[in-house]
Each structure stands twice: as structure tokens, then as C-alpha cells.
Design an enzyme around this catalytic site. Structure first.
Site, mmCIF file in Angstrom:
data_model
loop_
_atom_site.group_PDB
_atom_site.id
_atom_site.type_symbol
_atom_site.label_atom_id
_atom_site.label_comp_id
_atom_site.label_asym_id
_atom_site.label_seq_id
_atom_site.Cartn_x
_atom_site.Cartn_y
_atom_site.Cartn_z
ATOM 1 C CB CYS A 97 35.292 42.615 36.815
ATOM 2 S SG CYS A 97 35.277 42.059 35.094
ATOM 3 N NE ARG A 134 31.661 38.222 28.075
ATOM 4 C CZ ARG A 134 31.969 39.489 29.103
ATOM 5 N NH1 ARG A 134 31.622 40.465 27.653
ATOM 6 N NH2 ARG A 134 32.120 39.681 29.622
ATOM 7 C CG HIS A 211 34.142 37.217 38.690
ATOM 8 N ND1 HIS A 211 33.599 38.182 39.478
ATOM 9 C CD2 HIS A 211 34.416 37.906 37.088
ATOM 10 C CE1 HIS A 211 33.875 39.228 37.964
ATOM 11 N NE2 HIS A 211 33.904 39.142 37.316
#
EC number: 6.3.5.13
Lengths: 255, 381
Positions: A97, A134, A211
Site C-alpha cells: 500500500c 476509493r 491487505h
């Protein structure tokens, strides 16, 4: 045998359970009788090339904006050359990330500000503000064939060609021509929700948005990093009944 | 218009009760807001009452219940969103359903637990007398975003007022920002354990909730001794250490919805005062839980390992396998773990397990509601 993992900025960059990646690497090494040492590299840590020469794997994750700001100055001024040297000399690394974005050429914010990156990865990231949503949700992707080309990956891979995870990023990352992605998206957004790529595979490092943490339900990736780091062609299979079942179940999750 | 919205809300509620739809507690509010968006404002104008808002990541329900309980015992007329529905719709539901149609009830206090993001919306309409800020820690990043962002929004919401008494944790470093920018009165509470001894609350983490409640009641002239007196018959909120007997077994539910509440509950179990022989972990990934379950890797692995050591371990929920993998990576022996996605199956298995007598259940939010429903046959919401 020992496995030395340098965990960069655990105090500042520790969102989304990414710490789990380091715990998982250590756990899987220990199960093979390998002593796992975790070196926490913080703002106050002074690195030198003799320390770095002992490091097998570098891990760095993402953090809140405040954490990333603190790290940015420190990494640019004090750690950049060591990270570059580590990656360029074919050592193993995992960058998730925010860290993945930071290793690229630059990050362009919604207001047009450009933050220079470490330039290790030939890619850039752009945040389009409210113009683009997003990227959040469960992910499923096929690992890039560059991994299959490595006999070591084929040796440790008892899982298959897929990788699963969860992504949550505002910035969208674009690979420059000739750059190899980590994976190809089946479900999810990946790098930019446009070209189907996810992350980057550069030398022996992976940059990714996944993740989960990444290594939790992807034991093949974890073992590959360990085997690659220590050049192990003889790596014992572990009881992965839960992780494999979690991997399989994850493939059926909605985005 | 107010009456139409109120009527619709009440009808919706009756239907929900008649049909045992349970989980529909936010519907009446949703319907009322849909037909009359100004309903909160109208409510505020109709009832002169003192509002107390409680927000933060963990402890909202317990703190709100403590405050309501004390005020009630002090003979005040208090309404609250005791079901725990703490988004705007749930709050509207609670307010409307607790007020009567024809007679304007006298209301002394509205004690409302408010979701961290809903607080920003609510503060635009209602200025409370007291605002309690308990804490902020990582929770549902896919929904809330980072805590810095929430904090900035809170500070921004308080920019144009000086008349709210803000009660907050003196030990939470992030809250310094609130005291720097907020120009009105600020009162602090801490984590001193002594007050806990005067109550039946378990768990050191409840010290802050209790001290927050005592501080709030103090602002209305109710001293500590009167508070302790009032709390002599206090019972914990549902799912917060609540005990339920089911098929001859004792289940005790501890809501564990984020790393900090999970760690708190594990610490409580390891303190040794509560005996348990079986641990049941339930992990779901509904939208209201946060779809991202990676936070389970922010739970302290050594606490997890110790809490499972020598106990029966059962795991259920839509993400049961991820929880099993997590236990595995914390050093819990995987051969001893019994798991299934279906909570019903696992509870049945647990019930027929002769070695399981006292079961500590650690569920996340929707899993807690599901567990409770299964064990009591009733729904809360």
C-alpha cells in the site's frame, strides 16, 4: 539457519493488520527450524551497510497520513540508499500500500502537489480526489507468469495460481512500459481499476495493494519469500489446512 | 408533517414487533427521515430537554447505559437509544418511539450513544449540553477511514460553539487536538480503578467508561456516592459481559469488534477472575462489521495464544476460516480447533460437549447480535 527480517517503521506504518505479514514470515520460518530475527527500523534507527548486509527480507506497510509524513522525510534523508541497495542487489522485499506507492517515482495528490518517491519502482501514483471512487473491497487475482518462470516458486507453490486479499486505497498506480505486475485482477480494482494489473514484481520484491494481510491466506507467497531469501530448495511443507481453506473460501467472496 | 412522520414511524414499529422482524429497529427512523428530513430539528423544537451525546470507538453503549441508569434513579425522565442503534436513523427511531402521540411528555434528558461519523451529522442539528468523547482507535477502516480524519471532523464540528461541555479522556493523546481548538469548557476523566470497586462492572477497561459517567453526572450535581448507590442494581448492556444460560451451559458474551476491544476482553479473561473452559470466537464480515477482517492480525497474538491454552476452542462466522488461520499463526494448536461457518452448528456442538460448561464468547458486532438471538431466542434490534 537464521532469517533476518527488517520491519521498516512499525510505529508509524502499521494499519490494516499488515504487521501480520512479519509475524507470518517468522512463524513459517520457525516451523522449519529457522531462527527468525525481526529488526525494527524506526525513525531513530541508524542503518549502516553492515547491518543491511545481514538483512534477508525488508517489509514495509502503509499508515495514516500523519505517520506517512513523518516517515517520508526520514526515509528520503536517511534510509533511501539502503533500501535501494537492498532491492537492486536482488534481495527480498515486500512493500504494501503506502510503502508500495513510496517506492515508485512520484505520487500526485488530488490538489496537484507532486511528492517525489524513492524511484526504485518504475511506476507512479495519482489521486483523483472525488472524481474517482476509493478502491475498496475483497480481491482475487492471478499471480503473474514471471513467478511461474522461477523454479523455486513452482517448488514451494502448493496453493495454485491465485492470490487473495482486501484493498483499500485512494491513489491509483500506473506501471511504466515494460514493468511486470505482481498479479492480474479477476475481482477488485488492483493498481488503477483500468488495466487489470495489480502491484509490481521487481527483481525479488513485491509491491502490492493487497491487505488481508497479504500473507495470511496466501501461504505460497509467504513460502516463496522465505525460500528466495535463504535460497532454500528444500523447504518442509506445513499443515496449511486452515490457510488453504481460507484461501479457497476467499475466492468466493463478493467484492 | 411531524405527525405524519411520527405516525409512519409508529406504524412501522408495530409491524416490526408484530412480525418479529427484530433487526428493523432503524426502519422507523429511516421512514420518518425519508418523509420528513427536518424531523430531528422539529423534535428538538418540540421538546425542551438536555441532550447528552456519547461517542468514541469503544465503550459507548456501556457509558450511555451507566449515565441513563443513574439519571433515571435520580428520578429524571430519561430516554435513550438503548438498543445500540447509533446512526442517525436509529437515533430518530429511539426519539420518536419513546415519545407519545397526544401528550407532550416532559423530558429531562436524552442520553444518546452516537456513532463516530454520525456525530458530525448530529451536531449540525442538535447542540448537546454534554458531549462525551471516550476514545478513538482503529475500527472498520473501510468505513471510517483513519482516526486522524475523524478527529479533524470532530474538531471542525465544534468550531462554531462554546456552549457544549466536552467530557473526554485525559490519557488519549489524540484528544489534545480537541482541547487546543475547542473554546468551550472541557472536563477530563481518567482510568483510575478505585470507582470500579463500588460497582458490579467487570474488566479494568470499564474504569474509563465509569469515570466518564461519574464526570457527566457530576456536572448535573450528582455526587459519586449517589451514583454508586444508583448503580447498585445496574446490569451490563447486552453483549458486554452479559451472561446467558443455554441448554444447561453458561455463555458469557464479550463484544470484540476491533483490535482494542478484542485485546481488552482477552486481558479480562486472562486476569483469572472469570472462569471459562471454552472459548467461542465468531467473526462475520457484514457491511456493519466492516468487510475487511485484516484487523484480526492487529490483535495481540500472545494474548490470543494464552487465552486459548488448555481451553476448548470453537470458531464460527462467515469468516471462520480466517479466524482459524489467525489462531494458528498465534501459536494455537490447530488440531484442537472446531469450526464451522454456521454459528448454530457450532453452538449445538458446544452444547453437547461435556467438557464445555462455561463458554466465553468473543463475537464481532453482527456476530454478537446473532449469538444473542440464538441463545435467547429474542432479538435486540
Amino acid at each position: 539457519m537464521e532469517l533476518n527480517i527488517a520491519y521498516f517503521y512499525p510505529e508509524q506504518l502499521n494499519l490494516y493488520g499488515d504487521t501480520g505479514n512479519v509475524d507470518i514470515l517468522a512463524y513459517r520460518a520457525k516451523k522449519r527450524g529457522i531462527i527468525a530475527n525481526i529488526l525494527k527500523v524506526g525513525l531513530e534507527t541508524r542503518l549502516d551497510s553492515s547491518i543491511m548486509s545481514h538483512v534477508h527480507i525488508v517489509f514495509m506497510g502503509g499508515g495514516p497520513d500523519s505517520g506517512q509524513k513523518l516517515v517520508y522525510k526520514d526515509i528520503l534523508e536517511k534510509k533511501q540508499s539502503f533500501l535501494k541497495e537492498h532491492v537492486e542487489s536482488n534481495k527480498v522485499g515486500l512493500f504494501v500500500c503506502g510503502a508500495y506507492q513510496l517506492l515508485g517515482k512520484y505520487y500526485k495528490s488530488a490538489d496537484g502537489t507532486v511528492l517525489e518517491g524513492l524511484g526504485i519502482y518504475n511506476l507512479y501514483t495519482e489521486h483523483f480526489g472525488n472524481h474517482k471512487p476509493r478502491c475498496i473491497g475483497n480481491t482475487l487475482a492471478t499471480i503473474d507468469s514471471s513467478f511461474q518462470d522461477d523454479p523455486l516458486f513452482r517448488l514451494v507453490n502448493h496453493v495454485g495460481d491465485d492470490v487473495v486479499g482486501f484493498e483499500n486505497h485512494g491513489g491509483r498506480t500506473y506501471l511504466f512500459e515494460g514493468v511486470t505486475p505482481f498479479a492480474h485482477i479477476k475481482t477488485g480494482y488492483g493498481n488503477n481499476a483500468e488495466d487489470g494489473t495489480e502491484g509490481v514484481h521487481y527483481k525479488n520484491t513485491i509491491g502490492t495493494y493487497f491487505h488481508g494481510p497479504l500473507l495470511a491466506a496466501n501461504p505460497h507467497i509467504a513460502d516463496y519469500l522465505i525460500a528466495k531469501a535463504l535460497n532454500l530448495f528444500d523447504i518442509k511443507e506445513l499443515d496449511d489446512s486452515f490457510t488453504l481453506a481460507a484461501h479457497t473460501a476467499h475466492k468466493k467472496l463478493k467484492q | 408533517m411531524f405527525y405524519i412522520a411520527l405516525l409512519l414511524a409508529k406504524i412501522a414499529n408495530h409491524i416490526i414487533v408484530l412480525l418479529h422482524l427484530g433487526a428493523g429497529f432503524t426502519w422507523p427512523g429511516y421512514i420518518a427521515v425519508s418523509v420528513y428530513p427536518g424531523i430531528l430539528n422539529e423534535f428538538k423544537k418540540r421538546y425542551s430537554t438536555k441532550y447528552i451525546f456519547i461517542s468514541g470507538t469503544n465503550g459507548k453503549t456501556t457509558t450511555a447505559k451507566l449515565i441513563s441508569h443513574i439519571l433515571h434513579k435520580e428520578n429524571y425522565i430519561v430516554i435513550s437509544n438503548k438498543s445500540g442503534a447509533n446512526l442517525v436513523n436509529g437515533i430518530v427511531s429511539a426519539l420518536l418511539l419513546e415519545t407519545s402521540f397526544f401528550k407532550k411528555k416532559n423530558l429531562d434528558f436524552c442520553v444518546l450513544e452516537v456513532d463516530e461519523l454520525a456525530l458530525i451529522e448530529l451536531l449540525k442539528v442538535i447542540e448537546p449540553r454534554v458531549l462525551v468523547l471516550l476514545n478513538l482507535s482503529r475500527d472498520q477502516l473501510d468505513r471510517y477511514g483513519e482516526i486522524d480524519i475523524i478527529l479533524d471532523k470532530w474538531v471542525d464540528s465544534l468550531r462554531n460553539t462554546k456552549s457544549i461541555s466536552v467530557v473526554m479522556d485525559s490519557l488519549q493523546p489524540e484528544f489534545k487536538k480537541v482541547s487546543e481548538y475547542y473554546k468551550g469548557p472541557v472536563f477530563y476523566f481518567d482510568d483510575s480503578l478505585e470507582p470500579l470497586e463500588h460497582t458490579n462492572l467487570v474488566g479494568d477497561y470499564n474504569a474509563k467508561n465509569l469515570n466518564a459517567a461519574l464526570t457527566v453526572c457530576g456536572l448535573f450535581g450528582i455526587g459519586k456516592d449517589r451514583c454508586f448507590n444508583a448503580l447498585s442494581d445496574f446490569s451490563v448492556a447486552y453483549g458486554r459481559g452479559e451472561m446467558i444460560d443455554y441448554q444447561g451451559k453458561s455463555f458469557r458474551i464479550f463484544l470484540a469488534k476491533n483490535p482494542s476491544s478484542f485485546n481488552n476482553n482477552l486481558t479480562l479473561l486472562l486476569a483469572g477472575n472469570l472462569k471459562y473452559d471454552t472459548l467461542l470466537l465468531v467473526l462475520n464480515d457484514e457491511v456493519r462489521d466492516g468487510r475487511d477482517i485484516s484487523w484480526i492480525y492487529d490483535v495481540d497474538p500472545s494474548l490470543l495464544e494464552k487465552a486459548c491454552l488448555g481451553k476448548n476452542v470453537y470458531v464460527a462466522g462467515t469468516r471462520n476460516l480466517d479466524m482459524c488461520a489467525r489462531l494458528n499463526y498465534s501459536g494455537v494448536d490447530s488440531s484442537g480447533i472446531k469450526t464451522d461457518t454456521s454459528l448454530q452448528k457450532i453452538v449445538n456442538e458446544c452444547s453437547s460437549d461435556e467438557t464445555a460448561k462455561s463458554i466465553a464468547v468473543l463475537p464481532n458486532y453482527s456476530a454478537m447480535l446473532e449469538t444473542r438471538k440464538l441463545l435467547t431466542g429474542k432479538e435486540i434490534l
